[in-house]
Design a protein around this motif. Structure first.
Motif, short mmCIF file in Angstrom:
data_model
loop_
_atom_site.label_atom_id
_atom_site.label_comp_id
_atom_site.label_asym_id
_atom_site.label_seq_id
_atom_site.Cartn_x
_atom_site.Cartn_y
_atom_site.Cartn_z
N PHE A 178 53.31 72.98 32.98
CA PHE A 178 54.65 72.75 33.53
C PHE A 178 55.25 71.48 32.94
CE2 PHE A 178 57.65 70.97 36.54
CZ PHE A 178 58.52 72.03 36.65
N ARG A 179 54.42 70.44 32.86
CA ARG A 179 54.93 69.17 32.31
C ARG A 179 55.38 69.34 30.87
NH1 ARG A 179 50.07 65.57 34.83
NH2 ARG A 179 50.83 65.62 36.98
N GLN A 180 54.58 70.07 30.12
CA GLN A 180 54.94 70.32 28.71
C GLN A 180 56.29 71.02 28.63
OE1 GLN A 180 51.23 72.18 27.40
NE2 GLN A 180 51.94 71.78 25.30
N ALA A 181 56.44 72.08 29.43
CA ALA A 181 57.68 72.86 29.39
C ALA A 181 58.86 71.98 29.76
CB ALA A 181 57.57 74.05 30.34
N ARG A 182 58.65 71.13 30.76
CA ARG A 182 59.72 70.25 31.22
C ARG A 182 60.07 69.23 30.13
NH1 ARG A 182 60.75 68.81 37.30
NH2 ARG A 182 62.97 68.61 36.93
N MET A 183 59.03 68.80 29.40
CA MET A 183 59.26 67.84 28.32
C MET A 183 60.11 68.48 27.21
SD MET A 183 56.24 65.71 26.52
CE MET A 183 56.03 66.90 25.21
N ILE A 184 59.80 69.73 26.91
CA ILE A 184 60.58 70.43 25.88
C ILE A 184 62.04 70.52 26.32
CG2 ILE A 184 60.80 72.54 24.50
CD1 ILE A 184 58.10 71.19 24.13
N LEU A 185 62.22 70.80 27.62
CA LEU A 185 63.57 70.88 28.16
C LEU A 185 64.27 69.53 27.95
CD1 LEU A 185 65.44 72.85 29.80
CD2 LEU A 185 64.72 71.62 31.83
N GLY A 186 63.52 68.45 28.16
CA GLY A 186 64.06 67.11 27.92
C GLY A 186 64.47 66.92 26.47
N ASP A 187 63.65 67.43 25.55
CA ASP A 187 63.98 67.34 24.12
C ASP A 187 65.30 68.04 23.84
OD1 ASP A 187 61.62 66.07 23.76
OD2 ASP A 187 60.57 67.76 22.80
N VAL A 188 65.44 69.23 24.46
CA VAL A 188 66.64 70.02 24.22
C VAL A 188 67.87 69.27 24.75
CG1 VAL A 188 67.80 72.19 24.79
CG2 VAL A 188 65.39 72.20 24.19
N VAL A 189 67.70 68.63 25.91
CA VAL A 189 68.80 67.82 26.47
C VAL A 189 69.23 66.76 25.46
CG1 VAL A 189 69.32 66.05 28.21
CG2 VAL A 189 68.27 68.22 28.90
N GLU A 190 68.23 66.08 24.89
CA GLU A 190 68.55 65.03 23.91
C GLU A 190 69.27 65.60 22.70
OE1 GLU A 190 65.20 62.66 22.71
OE2 GLU A 190 64.77 62.14 24.81
N ASP A 191 68.75 66.73 22.21
CA ASP A 191 69.39 67.36 21.04
C ASP A 191 70.86 67.65 21.32
OD1 ASP A 191 67.00 67.28 19.79
OD2 ASP A 191 66.53 69.43 20.02
N LEU A 192 71.10 68.26 22.48
CA LEU A 192 72.48 68.66 22.81
C LEU A 192 73.37 67.43 22.95
CD1 LEU A 192 71.74 71.55 25.34
CD2 LEU A 192 72.84 71.80 23.12
N GLU A 193 72.80 66.37 23.55
CA GLU A 193 73.55 65.13 23.71
C GLU A 193 73.96 64.58 22.35
OE1 GLU A 193 71.13 62.64 26.18
OE2 GLU A 193 72.45 62.99 27.91
N GLU A 194 72.96 64.53 21.46
CA GLU A 194 73.21 64.00 20.12
C GLU A 194 74.28 64.78 19.39
OE1 GLU A 194 69.70 63.67 17.65
OE2 GLU A 194 68.87 62.30 19.16
N GLN A 195 74.21 66.12 19.59
CA GLN A 195 75.15 66.96 18.85
C GLN A 195 76.50 67.06 19.54
OE1 GLN A 195 72.67 70.40 18.82
NE2 GLN A 195 71.33 69.59 17.22
N GLY A 196 76.61 66.42 20.68
CA GLY A 196 77.89 66.42 21.39
C GLY A 196 78.33 67.78 21.88
N ILE A 197 77.35 68.65 22.18
CA ILE A 197 77.68 69.99 22.67
C ILE A 197 77.72 69.96 24.20
CG2 ILE A 197 76.82 72.39 22.80
CD1 ILE A 197 75.49 71.81 20.05
N PRO A 198 78.77 70.55 24.82
CA PRO A 198 78.84 70.51 26.29
C PRO A 198 77.67 71.25 26.93
CG PRO A 198 80.82 71.53 25.32
CD PRO A 198 79.87 71.28 24.20
N PHE A 199 77.06 70.64 27.94
CA PHE A 199 75.96 71.28 28.67
C PHE A 199 75.79 70.57 29.99
CE2 PHE A 199 72.40 68.25 28.57
CZ PHE A 199 72.93 67.30 27.71
N ARG A 200 74.98 71.16 30.86
CA ARG A 200 74.71 70.49 32.14
C ARG A 200 73.32 69.91 32.13
NH1 ARG A 200 74.58 73.78 37.33
NH2 ARG A 200 72.88 72.51 38.10
N LYS A 201 73.20 68.66 32.52
CA LYS A 201 71.96 67.95 32.39
C LYS A 201 71.03 68.20 33.59
CE LYS A 201 70.57 63.36 30.88
NZ LYS A 201 71.04 61.99 30.62
N ASP A 202 71.63 68.28 34.79
CA ASP A 202 70.80 68.29 36.00
C ASP A 202 70.48 69.71 36.47
OD1 ASP A 202 73.37 68.91 36.60
OD2 ASP A 202 73.45 67.78 38.48
N VAL A 203 70.16 70.59 35.55
CA VAL A 203 69.81 71.96 35.93
C VAL A 203 68.47 71.96 36.67
CG1 VAL A 203 69.11 74.19 34.98
CG2 VAL A 203 71.08 73.01 34.02
#
Lengths: 582, 106
Positions: free
Chosen positions: A403-428
């Motif tokens: 579970f922790r691993q999966a959550r970490m990957i989700l965190g990576d994706v959040v960072e990627d989207l932030e960097e790329q300036g793509i609209p998304f919701r962080k607190d899913v």
């Protein structure tokens, strides 16, 4: 008259003429074709050859890239066999001169060669007959696959019988003309069964071999409430079933009127009923049935529908479509829950030594081994989440580490989207399925880190009791009412309550009205169910008080065998709703 | 029309397991590159060398002696090429061992 019994997977009664689908068991539906169809049939045969050559060619390339040229050799031999001019000539000759159907001709010629191989008196060559059968199977699958598509061109109502229906075939059934279906294989929790429910077609699966006893056009009865198929019924039986068909219809009408009523107990406690869906198109139907959200969107069909992996855009579009039906209510997306054995194309070949798919690389394990695939899906989820109350859920989590691993990957994706300036919701919100016994046992530990639990009873029962429901030989050992299951459920609910996270039940168990008082009595207030069961479940809820449910749960937990639990629950249900399902 | 030539030659199966599926694949693939009609004969039996299925029904064991029969415009070239294949025991040609090398063959 002949009565066959299987597993009832979708209630209702249907009576009518039968259409038997061949394939897989390779009953060849039509042995001859009319003379003026010969050219068309020959070109159908040729395109089948082309198609399987392409398929074999793909396998060859894949094997050569991944395993080395020596493993690819077997495919190049198959390719040569499939392209063998002499073989092709012989088959075409049978179609042209004897008006054999391509299926019949293929089967005839391949079997003749196979026989010759077996008669050579050399074990090696006798074994090569297997290669011929393999090719024959590929060709027939393709040829009959085309026939199967004729299902979409039906002109009059039929009841469908088949060895097996794939989920996509089931989903494509034309509801205008298909009134019900029955299959030789399959279990209650197979995807086909789940879809039958969604389509509201009476269906029986897991009957065992019976297609040889039926010929096309005969009248049959499919009783999806009791799991029986009656072939060539006598007048008495027909009369009885016609009456029950009527009763079922009026029962459905009465349930219809429940759709607008609130889902709450007599003492005013709201019980949330969400829908389980497989296709985004089902979301609207679920909303019409009164679903208060989607508690389980199975995203597997995005992967199964085509031969390629879905793109981020495919995911995104599908999720947005679901959100359109539920713009403000919760929609829980479950990430990929497939075994590598079910994955299309390349991925499957990566695990050639997989012995037991149920215990191998599937679901979250597959996602964690293929981060590109996983991240694509997570990106789409986070992006779509700006349009509504989207939540993400990981399936088959068996350890905290996972579970922790999966959550970490989700965190990576959040960072990627932030960097790329793509609209998304962080607190899913991030939840997990509780479906491996280890997760249920450690529910207290998981509950500290997880935003919500969803108990997947199908797998939880399968893994706890060690029973594959789809295997007719042991299917009767699969019991949702087993005391071990009740105890695990109780533990999960207690842990969720202690850590104040929400817990719902999303397996087939929660769609069975019999178990509803028990589950409510244990403290569960949210369910995600097959949408068309919502009105029926609502009726049970509206006739229940929490005190009564708790009394039922406490009593049910005192029994030590599944049969006693289920008999008790069935009796209680009869008391709560004396005129529940006919 | 090109002049038709006919050639016959005895060949011995030297591949380790006889004319198994793999040598048959190589043989049929090679035979198909020629226009000539190509047959393999053994007493009481003749098979089409361009048909892998036919070749397999020979069930030729290691050491078996067969007759290669070629009729057609490119028969001379064909018989040399195919006889050489028998002699080499159907060792994978460079073209097969490494697909990228295919263009350099010939």
């Amino acid at each position: 008259m002949l009565i066959k019994r299987g597993i009832a997977v979708s209630p209702g009664v249907a009576i009518g003429p039968v259409l038997v689908l061949g394939a897989e068991s390779f009953r060849i539906p039509q042995r001859f074709v009319s003379i003026d169809a010969v050219d068309a049939e020959i070109s159908r045969f040729r395109s089948a050859v082309e198609a399987i050559c392409q398929e074999i060619g793909d396998n060859e390339r894949l094997a050569s890239e991944r395993l080395g040229a020596q493993y690819a050799a077997i495919f190049s031999a198959h390719l040569m066999l499939a392209r063998d001019e002499k073989l092709v000539r012989e088959i075409e000759l049978l179609i042209r001169e004897k008006s054999f159907s391509p299926e019949f001709a293929v089967s005839r010629v391949f079997r003749q060669y196979a026989k010759r191989f077996q008669a050579l008196g050399d074990q090696y060559f006798a074994d090569r007959a297997v290669d011929l059968y393999d090719l024959e199977k590929r060709l027939l699958k393709y040829l009959l696959g085309e026939k199967r598509e004729e299902l979409s061109h039906l002109t009059s109502p039929v009841l469908l019988l088949a060895h097996n229906l794939t989920p996509s075939e089931t989903a494509a059934l034309d509801k205008q003309f298909i009134m019900g279906f029955a299959t030789e294989v399959g279990g209650e929790t197979s995807h086909t069964a789940i879809l039958a429910g969604a389509l509201e077609l009476p269906a029986v699966v897991g009957i065992g071999k019976f297609l040889a006893d039926v010929s096309g056009g005969e009248t049959i009865i499919i009783d999806g409430s009791h799991g029986t198929v009656i072939i060539d019924p006598d007048e008495d039986t027909l009369g009885k079933y016609r009456a029950s068909e009527e009763r079922y219809k009026s029962f459905s009408k009465r349930l219809e009127s429940l759709r607008q009523l609130k889902s709450e107990t007599q003492d005013g406690v709201p019980i949330t009923l969400c829908g389980n869906i497989e296709f985004p198109q089902e979301a609207m139907t679920a909303a019409h049935r009164g679903a208060e959200g989607i508690g389980l969107y199975r995203t597997e069909f995005l992967y199964l529908e085509s031969q390629r992996e879905p793109t981020e855009e495919d995911h995104y579009q599908a999720y947005c479509e679901v959100l359109q039906a539920f713009p403000t209510q919760p929609v829980i997306i479950r990430t990929l829950d497939l075994g590598s054995d079910k994955m299309p194309g390349a991925l499957k070949a990566e695990y050639p030594d997989e012995v037991n798919p149920a215990l191998s690389v599937r679901s979250i394990r597959l996602s964690l081994q293929h981060l590109d695939l996983f991240k694509t899906q997570l990106r789409a989820i986070l992006r779509a989440a700006v349009h509504g109350d989207l939540r993400v859920m990981f399936p088959l989590v068996s350890t905290l580490m996972e579970f922790r691993q999966a959550r970490m990957i989700l965190g990576d994706v959040v960072e990627d989207l932030e960097e790329q300036g793509i609209p998304f919701r962080k607190d899913v919100p991030v939840g997990m399925m509780v479906e491996v016994p280890s997760a249920a046992v450690l529910a207290d530990e998981f509950a500290r880190e997880v935003d919500f639990f969803s108990i997947g009873t199908n797998d939880l029962i399968q893994y706890t009791l060690g029973v594959d429901r789809g295997d007719p030989a042991v299917a009767s050992l699969y019991r949702a009412g087993d005391p071990s299951i009740l105890r695990l459920l109780r533990g999960v609910v207690t842990a969720a309550r202690k850590h104040q996270i929400s817990v719902s039940v999303c397996g087939q168990m929660s769609s069975d009205p019999m178990f509803l008082p028990l589950l409510i009595g244990m403290g569960i207030r949210q369910f995600s169910v097959t949408p068309q069961t919502i009105p029926e479940l609502k009726e049970v809820i509206r006739n229940l008080t929490i005190a009564k449910a708790e009394r039922i749960a406490n009593r049910a937990e005192t029994f030590d065998i599944a049969r006693d639990v289920e008999t008790f629950l069935r009796g209680e249900l009869k008391k709560i709703c004396p005129d529940s399902a006919p | 029309m090109a002049e038709t030539q006919s050639y016959r030659r005895e060949v011995t199966v030297k591949s380790e397991h006889g004319l198994h599926i793999r040598p048959c694949t190589v043989l049929a693939q090679s035979a198909m590159k020629f226009q000539s009609r190509i047959h393999l004969n053994k007493p009481g039996m003749q098979v089409d060398a361009k048909s892998i299925l036919d070749l397999m029904t020979l069930a030729a064991a290691p050491g078996a002696v067969l007759e290669l029969e070629v009729d057609g415009p490119d028969a001379a070239e064909a018989i040399e090429h195919l006889a050489a294949l028998f002699d080499s025991g159907f060792a994978p040609t460079p073209a097969e061992a490494k697909p990228s090398a295919a263009v350099s063959v010939g």
